[in-house]
Design a protein around this motif. Structure first.
Motif, short mmCIF file in Angstrom:
data_model
loop_
_atom_site.label_atom_id
_atom_site.label_comp_id
_atom_site.label_asym_id
_atom_site.label_seq_id
_atom_site.Cartn_x
_atom_site.Cartn_y
_atom_site.Cartn_z
N UNK A 1 -6.33 8.57 -0.18
CA UNK A 1 -6.23 7.69 0.99
C UNK A 1 -6.84 8.35 2.22
N UNK A 2 -6.55 9.62 2.43
CA UNK A 2 -7.10 10.32 3.59
C UNK A 2 -8.62 10.45 3.48
N UNK B 1 -9.16 3.22 -2.62
CA UNK B 1 -9.75 4.35 -3.33
C UNK B 1 -8.72 5.04 -4.22
N UNK B 2 -7.50 5.16 -3.72
CA UNK B 2 -6.45 5.80 -4.52
C UNK B 2 -6.11 4.97 -5.75
N UNK B 3 -6.16 3.64 -5.62
CA UNK B 3 -5.79 2.76 -6.74
C UNK B 3 -6.83 2.82 -7.86
N UNK B 4 -8.11 2.92 -7.50
CA UNK B 4 -9.15 2.94 -8.54
C UNK B 4 -9.35 4.34 -9.12
N UNK B 5 -8.87 5.36 -8.40
CA UNK B 5 -9.03 6.74 -8.88
C UNK B 5 -7.77 7.29 -9.52
N UNK B 6 -6.62 6.61 -9.32
CA UNK B 6 -5.35 7.12 -9.83
C UNK B 6 -4.52 5.96 -10.34
N UNK C 1 -8.71 -6.37 2.25
CA UNK C 1 -8.95 -6.30 0.81
C UNK C 1 -8.91 -4.86 0.34
N UNK C 2 -9.44 -3.94 1.15
CA UNK C 2 -9.53 -2.53 0.77
C UNK C 2 -8.82 -1.69 1.82
N UNK C 3 -8.00 -0.78 1.36
CA UNK C 3 -7.27 0.11 2.25
C UNK C 3 -6.16 0.80 1.49
N UNK C 4 -5.44 1.71 2.11
CA UNK C 4 -4.30 2.35 1.45
C UNK C 4 -3.22 1.32 1.12
N UNK C 5 -2.57 1.47 0.01
CA UNK C 5 -1.51 0.53 -0.36
C UNK C 5 -0.33 0.66 0.59
N UNK D 1 7.07 -4.18 4.09
CA UNK D 1 6.22 -3.02 3.92
C UNK D 1 5.79 -2.50 5.30
N UNK D 2 5.31 -1.26 5.32
CA UNK D 2 4.85 -0.63 6.56
C UNK D 2 3.34 -0.78 6.64
N UNK D 3 2.86 -1.37 7.73
CA UNK D 3 1.43 -1.61 7.90
C UNK D 3 0.79 -0.69 8.92
N UNK D 4 -0.30 -1.17 9.49
CA UNK D 4 -1.06 -0.37 10.46
C UNK D 4 -0.18 -0.03 11.66
N UNK D 5 -0.29 1.20 12.12
CA UNK D 5 0.46 1.71 13.27
C UNK D 5 1.97 1.63 13.07
N UNK D 6 2.38 1.62 11.79
CA UNK D 6 3.81 1.65 11.48
C UNK D 6 4.52 0.33 11.63
N UNK D 7 3.77 -0.77 11.84
CA UNK D 7 4.41 -2.07 12.02
C UNK D 7 4.87 -2.63 10.67
N UNK D 8 6.05 -3.24 10.66
CA UNK D 8 6.57 -3.86 9.45
C UNK D 8 6.00 -5.26 9.27
#
Length: 466
Positions: free
Chosen positions: A437-438, A416-421, A382-386, A318-325
């Motif tokens: 997410x934004x 936030x996106x997961x609990x709202x969508x 725990x919390x952040x964009x998927x 998966x792609x993580x923070x700053x585009x790192x895999x």
């Protein structure tokens, strides 16, 4: 000096300063009774100075971590750092006074002794940090530890900004390349077209850029938006010349680096102490859940492996923070090689590829539990964009504006996106979730994280997942 050396040097000087100031405090507080191997306090307790010094050193390091005093401060003002340090030390001393010292202070001398302790802690810590920063500045002037920068803008502004950075070597910015857009005409267009900006991501990779300096004008809205889009998800900071401030408004933070005025674009909104608390909370929750539920996780691993062929734990890049895999871990919920014939596709409701146990795990969101190992490793929160797969990231960033901005923060198990969508089943779903997410990234806070976690727990309890 490198970031690791800088952190180690600050940690060493802060520890020594905290230990020395503790010994000074004990010497003044207990006077003739002070002995290195221990002494009896007025209440009858035995105090060991060396142990006390070590304990307070750990305390102060934790305080500095929470206050963000170990964040990278490349070529920043030493005076600004000392002012921040004075505030942190004052708060730290007040905490000690009302939690520990208040029971040991001698009548009539408490104010003077605490003032001595405050002054000693601030003075010794300041001396250590000034020493580290002075050595760091000296190395930067000699060309060691500078940040490689790329200038983007009209030709006449590029040369001017290049000359300004060369005039302030202590700023630690070395311009190693420039993306010229030609001479700016009266209509605000470049003579060789705006499409030249498309080379920016590749130049950032090829030249190992840390800073992108934007030399555009106050009416170059389209060009700025394009630069922001292309730099989203890259491990770079964006800085622009001050006359462009009116365009980006509240998204910027003004800073002067040794006389070189620059404006940082899109700084993270979460304060240092909240960011540190968020990380400690992530580690604490991950450890508690993994250890407390260990028998259940072992049982689920066995069931996932017995009910369908293939490994029980699913691994995927998966792609993580700053585009790192990074490699993500989940309980496998689909049959082995589920995408062998179709290629990468999103899961859908009543997807026939789900295993009997996998469908239940996904509905209860228990398939996400192994990702707590990713949380402990620091790949996720725990919390952040998927986090998304590289295939979809490459596809979506071309179709959805600002998609890569999701990579400014660590991905999360929930968000936030997961609990709202609901789960992604189409491009329209992804577009909607990017908006959420934004919104989360621009409004990050511990309060919002707790709100998301409570909603996630409710979803798990009622089994409302897909």
């Amino acid at each position: 000096m490198s970031r690791k050396v800088e952190f180690a040097a600050l940690l060493c000087t802060d520890t020594l300063a905290a230990a020395a100031s503790c010994l000074v405090y004990l010497r003044f507080q207990f006077q003739d009774d002070f002995r290195w191997l221990g002494f009896s306090a007025p209440e009858g307790a035995v105090v060991y100075p060396l142990y006390a010094a070590l304990g307070l050193a750990v305390y102060w390091v934790l305080i500095y971590v929470f206050a963000g005093m170990y964040r990278e401060r490349h070529a920043s003002s030493r005076l600004d750092e000392l002012v921040s340090l004075a505030k942190v030390v004052s708060v730290g001393v007040l905490i000690l006074v009302f939690s520990i010292f208040i029971d040991t202070l001698r009548a009539g001398a408490s104010a003077s002794i605490m003032l001595i302790y405050w002054g000693t802690t601030l003075g010794l810590t300041s001396m250590g940090r000034l020493l580290v920063r002075s050595v760091q500045k000296s190395l930067i002037i000699r060309g060691f530890g500078v940040r490689r920068a790329l200038v983007v803008g009209w030709s006449n502004k590029v040369e001017r900004l290049h000359a300004d950075t060369a005039r302030y070597p202590a700023a630690g910015i070395q311009v190693v390349g420039a993306l010229r857009l030609g001479q700016k005409g009266g209509t605000g267009q470049s003579t060789n077209g705006v499409h030249a900006i498309d080379r920016l991501p590749q130049l950032i990779e090829d030249l190992e850029i840390r800073d992108v300096l934007i030399a555009l004008g106050s009416d170059d809205h389209r060009e700025l938006a394009e630069v922001l889009r292309l730099c989203d998800g890259k491990a770079v900071t964006l800085k622009i010349v001050p006359d462009f401030y009116s365009v980006i408004g509240g998204m910027a933070r003004t800073e002067h680096i040794y006389g070189l005025p620059l404006i940082e674009v899109l700084p993270l909104p979460m304060p240092a102490w909240e960011e540190s608390t968020k990380r400690l909370f992530d580690i604490g929750v991950a450890l508690v859940v993994l250890l407390a539920g260990l028998p259940l996780w072992i049982l689920l691993t066995i069931l996932a492996g017995m009910t369908s062929p293939g490994p029980a734990i699913f691994r995927q890049k998966r792609v993580g923070r700053k585009g790192r895999l990074f490699t993500i871990y989940k309980f496998r919920t689909m049959c082995q090689d589920a995408e062998a014939s179709s290629g990468p596709v999103w899961a859908k409701e009543d997807d026939p590829r789900f295993t009997p146990v996998g469908r239940w795990l996904r509905k209860m969101r228990l398939d996400e539990v192994p990702q707590l190992w990713n949380v402990l490793r620091g790949d996720m929160s725990l919390v952040g964009p998927r986090p998304e797969r590289p295939y979809f990231v490459e596809k979506l960033r071309k179709e959805i504006p600002l998609y890569n901005r999701r990579h400014r923060v660590k991905p999360g198990i929930t968000g936030w996106a997961q609990v709202m969508w609901h789960y992604d089943t189409s491009l329209e779903d992804v577009q909607q979730k990017v908006k959420y997410d934004l919104f989360y990234i621009e409004n990050m806070s511990l309060r919002m994280d707790f709100k998301i976690l409570f909603r996630t727990i409710r979803t798990v309890i009622v089994g409302a997942g897909q």
